[in-house]
Scaffold this motif. Structure first.
Motif, PDB file in Angstrom:
ATOM      1  N   THR A  24     -23.970  44.835  -2.031  1.00 47.62           N
ATOM      2  CA  THR A  24     -25.195  44.138  -2.410  1.00 47.62           C
ATOM      3  C   THR A  24     -26.396  45.020  -2.072  1.00 47.62           C
ATOM      4  O   THR A  24     -26.264  46.028  -1.378  1.00 47.62           O
ATOM      5  CB  THR A  24     -25.293  42.774  -1.677  1.00 47.62           C
ATOM      6  OG1 THR A  24     -26.413  42.056  -2.165  1.00 47.62           O
ATOM      7  CG2 THR A  24     -25.399  42.950  -0.180  1.00 47.62           C
ATOM      8  N   ARG A  25     -27.556  44.632  -2.555  1.00 41.01           N
ATOM      9  CA  ARG A  25     -28.777  45.373  -2.234  1.00 41.01           C
ATOM     10  C   ARG A  25     -29.106  45.177  -0.767  1.00 41.01           C
ATOM     11  O   ARG A  25     -29.040  44.074  -0.242  1.00 41.01           O
ATOM     12  CB  ARG A  25     -29.932  44.897  -3.104  1.00 41.01           C
ATOM     13  CG  ARG A  25     -31.206  45.723  -2.913  1.00 41.01           C
ATOM     14  CD  ARG A  25     -32.289  45.350  -3.896  1.00 41.01           C
ATOM     15  NE  ARG A  25     -32.700  43.969  -3.802  1.00 41.01           N
ATOM     16  CZ  ARG A  25     -33.588  43.512  -2.921  1.00 41.01           C
ATOM     17  NH1 ARG A  25     -34.159  44.316  -2.055  1.00 41.01           N
ATOM     18  NH2 ARG A  25     -33.909  42.241  -2.918  1.00 41.01           N
ATOM     19  N   SER A  35     -34.618  46.802   1.458  1.00 40.62           N
ATOM     20  CA  SER A  35     -34.987  47.734   0.391  1.00 40.62           C
ATOM     21  C   SER A  35     -35.535  46.966  -0.806  1.00 40.62           C
ATOM     22  O   SER A  35     -35.472  45.746  -0.870  1.00 40.62           O
ATOM     23  CB  SER A  35     -33.778  48.562  -0.044  1.00 40.62           C
ATOM     24  OG  SER A  35     -32.890  47.785  -0.810  1.00 40.62           O
ATOM     25  N   VAL A  48     -36.007  47.353  -5.316  1.00 40.25           N
ATOM     26  CA  VAL A  48     -35.593  48.064  -6.522  1.00 40.25           C
ATOM     27  C   VAL A  48     -36.745  48.971  -6.958  1.00 40.25           C
ATOM     28  O   VAL A  48     -37.908  48.578  -6.901  1.00 40.25           O
ATOM     29  CB  VAL A  48     -35.239  47.069  -7.650  1.00 40.25           C
ATOM     30  CG1 VAL A  48     -34.974  47.803  -8.948  1.00 40.25           C
ATOM     31  CG2 VAL A  48     -34.047  46.229  -7.256  1.00 40.25           C
ATOM     32  N   ASP A  87     -31.660  51.223  -6.232  1.00 35.36           N
ATOM     33  CA  ASP A  87     -31.828  50.446  -5.014  1.00 35.36           C
ATOM     34  C   ASP A  87     -30.957  51.041  -3.918  1.00 35.36           C
ATOM     35  O   ASP A  87     -30.211  51.985  -4.158  1.00 35.36           O
ATOM     36  CB  ASP A  87     -31.496  48.959  -5.226  1.00 35.36           C
ATOM     37  CG  ASP A  87     -30.024  48.711  -5.515  1.00 35.36           C
ATOM     38  OD1 ASP A  87     -29.263  49.674  -5.719  1.00 35.36           O
ATOM     39  OD2 ASP A  87     -29.610  47.544  -5.529  1.00 35.36           O
ATOM     40  N   ALA A 123     -27.952  50.242  -1.491  1.00 30.54           N
ATOM     41  CA  ALA A 123     -26.852  49.280  -1.419  1.00 30.54           C
ATOM     42  C   ALA A 123     -26.223  49.308  -0.036  1.00 30.54           C
ATOM     43  O   ALA A 123     -26.268  50.323   0.663  1.00 30.54           O
ATOM     44  CB  ALA A 123     -25.799  49.595  -2.471  1.00 30.54           C
TER      45      ALA A 123
END
Length: 76
Positions: free
Chosen positions: A15-16, A20, A22, A68, A70
């Motif tokens: 997942t992101r 952080s 995008v 992004d 991860a």
């Protein structure tokens, strides 16, 4: 000597990372054009910038890149 081992399978997900954001960039694919959107976290503004470029030049095809950070975490 006897060696015993236990193997466990653990489910993970990617997942992101929560700290952080995008980042998006875009560039015009017209062969004679060097226009591009500088990296930004404002995805909507990048889209508008592409539409404005289309209106000003007629160039309507863009390469967009989303990036992004991860993180892989164990599913609980």
């Amino acid at each position: 000597m006897t060696i015993k081992s236990v193997m466990r399978f653990v489910t993970h997900r990617i997942t992101r990372h929560p700290d952080s954001e995008v980042t998006v960039t875009a560039r015009c694919l017209n062969p004679d054009c060097t226009w591009e959107v500088e990296p930004t976290a404002d995805v909507a503004k990048a889209d508008v910038d592409c539409m404005v470029h289309k209106g000003a030049t007629g160039h309507g095809i863009f390469a967009r890149r989303y990036e992004d950070v991860a993180v892989v975490v164990r599913d609980e």
